[in-house]
Design an enzyme around this catalytic site. Structure first.
Site, PDB file in Angstrom:
ATOM      1  N   TYR A  98      28.193  42.887  58.159  1.00  0.00           N
ATOM      2  CA  TYR A  98      26.715  42.804  57.407  1.00  0.00           C
ATOM      3  C   TYR A  98      25.668  43.616  58.057  1.00  0.00           C
ATOM      4  O   TYR A  98      24.717  44.206  57.687  1.00  0.00           O
ATOM      5  CB  TYR A  98      26.369  41.610  57.226  1.00  0.00           C
ATOM      6  N   GLU A 140      31.462  32.382  52.786  1.00  0.00           N
ATOM      7  CA  GLU A 140      32.471  32.940  53.408  1.00  0.00           C
ATOM      8  C   GLU A 140      33.146  32.199  54.608  1.00  0.00           C
ATOM      9  O   GLU A 140      34.450  32.073  54.702  1.00  0.00           O
ATOM     10  CB  GLU A 140      32.267  34.606  53.656  1.00  0.00           C
ATOM     11  N   TYR A 191      43.590  34.471  42.731  1.00  0.00           N
ATOM     12  CA  TYR A 191      44.173  35.628  43.052  1.00  0.00           C
ATOM     13  C   TYR A 191      44.414  35.824  44.570  1.00  0.00           C
ATOM     14  O   TYR A 191      43.969  35.139  45.376  1.00  0.00           O
ATOM     15  CB  TYR A 191      43.341  37.030  42.788  1.00  0.00           C
ATOM     16  N   TYR A 208      45.527  40.825  42.901  1.00  0.00           N
ATOM     17  CA  TYR A 208      46.485  40.575  41.781  1.00  0.00           C
ATOM     18  C   TYR A 208      46.559  38.890  41.585  1.00  0.00           C
ATOM     19  O   TYR A 208      46.795  38.348  42.779  1.00  0.00           O
ATOM     20  CB  TYR A 208      47.995  40.970  42.070  1.00  0.00           C
ATOM     21  N   GLY A 269      45.231  42.252  27.283  1.00  0.00           N
ATOM     22  CA  GLY A 269      46.154  43.104  27.909  1.00  0.00           C
ATOM     23  C   GLY A 269      46.540  42.306  29.202  1.00  0.00           C
ATOM     24  O   GLY A 269      47.130  41.038  29.172  1.00  0.00           O
ATOM     25  N   THR A 273      47.291  37.361  32.844  1.00  0.00           N
ATOM     26  CA  THR A 273      47.734  36.765  34.024  1.00  0.00           C
ATOM     27  C   THR A 273      47.086  35.403  34.545  1.00  0.00           C
ATOM     28  O   THR A 273      47.642  34.588  34.919  1.00  0.00           O
ATOM     29  CB  THR A 273      47.725  37.816  35.624  1.00  0.00           C
ATOM     30  N   PRO A 274      45.524  35.296  34.801  1.00  0.00           N
ATOM     31  CA  PRO A 274      45.171  34.017  35.304  1.00  0.00           C
ATOM     32  C   PRO A 274      45.432  33.135  33.966  1.00  0.00           C
ATOM     33  O   PRO A 274      45.646  31.954  34.301  1.00  0.00           O
ATOM     34  CB  PRO A 274      43.664  34.370  35.310  1.00  0.00           C
ATOM     35  N   VAL A 381      37.023  39.117  36.291  1.00  0.00           N
ATOM     36  CA  VAL A 381      36.981  40.243  36.345  1.00  0.00           C
ATOM     37  C   VAL A 381      37.986  40.949  37.380  1.00  0.00           C
ATOM     38  O   VAL A 381      37.884  40.752  38.469  1.00  0.00           O
ATOM     39  CB  VAL A 381      35.703  40.783  36.679  1.00  0.00           C
ATOM     40  N   GLY A 383      38.556  43.881  39.774  1.00  0.00           N
ATOM     41  CA  GLY A 383      37.743  44.937  40.433  1.00  0.00           C
ATOM     42  C   GLY A 383      36.409  44.515  40.341  1.00  0.00           C
ATOM     43  O   GLY A 383      35.963  43.422  40.298  1.00  0.00           O
TER      44      GLY A 383
END
Length: 391
Positions: A98, A140, A191, A208, A269, A273-274, A381, A383
């Site tokens: 940072y 974090e 992911y 992913y 599409g 997956t989730p 999302v 990306g």
């Protein structure tokens, strides 16, 4: 909280700074990578640097955070940053970075806006930056602690025990952890980052979704080969059963929640997956909530994980599924793109949404028109988040 003096200055200068944020972030990344090229090795996604998505996402995040601060200076808008914090820990961001970002970001502001940035304006925006950075650092730290890690060290080797071709463009890899250390738990919809060494020697990371999390320690990622995706292309072309991959712990702020409200799972599409991970959890726990599964795809043949979605939705006590195919549906779905006209969307439903941005904007608007409260629409999302700030 933003000080009263800084709030006045940021409110007055936000239109000018906001109008130049795209140029500022472009200058920021260019100067930082020119001086610190090592940051592109295993941290920043150079594909998102090339297409500008990372730059636009950063500009949107800064503008949204600053706008929320000046709207309510006494409240720190932590909720805006949760998604960013999860993305950061998934790639191993550390506190000291940072300081690096601050140096080059404020250098870019000074370069782009020149004499318009007085010491008072610089100090006010410095306060905004460190409020944002401090919030992210704290978030974090908690996420790293929950994953049993510190300083970004969440990486572990996993072995590919099965490779399954889902469609011409999509492959699933079933993975087993190497070693005896406990595996951090995953929530349905989260992911992992996959870290690979590219042919030019540079490491790249991509996220992913865990499309399945087995009770026996096995996990599955499902990867679509993107047109210009250097990592997805490498995984498709080279990874075989027996190979090893380096994965992070699971992260992601959009995960299936508990409760008794009806659930709508909507995807398009590879956004399946989730949604498939959530279906696995609902079926495994024999969840009795009403579940409406909605999915849109180019064709039945292009619909990855279709068998899983059909089987799992049909196994739910109160499950219903509707699929849309733009072509070649073979009578197994509705024609065209997802259209919720006439679809019985459960009252009081909680929605989980994933797919291309255009699809998510359309589906979200349709669901809200059908009576879903905006706060009950949760989206994932792939990306940088270009929907940040959408009300």
């Amino acid at each position: 909280m933003l000080s009263a003096q800084s709030a006045v200055i940021v409110r007055a200068t936000l239109p000018v700074v906001g109008a130049n944020l795209d140029t500022i972030t472009e200058t920021f990344y260019a100067s930082m990578f020119a001086d610190r090229p090592e940051l592109l090795d295993g941290l920043f996604n150079r594909g998102n640097q090339r297409n500008g998505d990372q730059r636009r996402a950063l500009a949107g995040a800064v503008a949204a955070f600053a706008g929320a601060l000046v709207a309510r200076p006494d409240v720190r808008p932590d909720a805006l940053l949760s998604r960013i914090a999860h993305k950061h820990v998934a790639v191993g961001v550390t506190d000291d970075q940072y300081v690096i970002v601050h140096k080059y970001l404020f250098g870019a502001i000074a370069e782009v806006l020149g004499d318009a940035i007085t010491p008072e304006i610089a100090a006010a925006w410095d306060e905004v930056y460190w409020l944002m950075a401090g919030t992210l650092i704290a978030m974090e730290a908690r996420l790293y602690a929950e994953a049993g890690a510190r300083d970004g060290a969440t990486w572990r080797r996993w072995q590919v025990v099965e490779r399954r071709e889902e469609t011409e463009e999509v492959v699933s890899l079933v993975l087993r952890p190497r070693g005896d250390e406990p595996v951090p738990p995953a929530r349905p919809g989260q992911y992992v980052s996959v870290r690979v060494r590219m042919p030019d020697g540079v490491h790249q990371l991509r996220q992913y979704t865990l499309s399945w999390d087995g009770a026996d320690g096995l996990r599955r990622i499902t990867v679509k080969r993107a047109d210009e995706g250097e990592v997805s292309g490498l995984l498709h072309a080279t990874v075989a059963e027996g190979d090893e991959l380096t994965l992070s712990a699971p992260f992601g702020d959009v995960a299936l929640g508990e409760g008794d409200a009806p659930i709508v799972l909507a995807s398009a599409g590879i956004g399946c997956t989730p949604i498939t991970a959530m279906l696995h959890h609902l079926a495994r726990t024999k969840d009795t909530r009403r579940v409406l599964l909605l999915h849109a795809d180019r064709s039945r043949a292009a619909h990855a994980l279709r068998g899983d979605m059909e089987r799992l939705a049909d196994a739910l006590p109160a499950g219903k599924r509707i699929f849309w195919y733009e072509k070649d549906g073979e009578g197994q779905g509705r024609d065209g793109r997802m259209d919720l006209e006439g679809v019985d969307v459960p009252k009081g439903a909680v929605v989980y949404l994933c797919g291309p941005l255009e699809f998510m904007r359309s589906a979200r608007a349709q669901l809200i028109r059908a009576g879903v409260r905006p706060k009950d629409v949760h989206y994932e999302v792939f990306g940088p988040d270009l929907l940040l700030g959408v009300a």
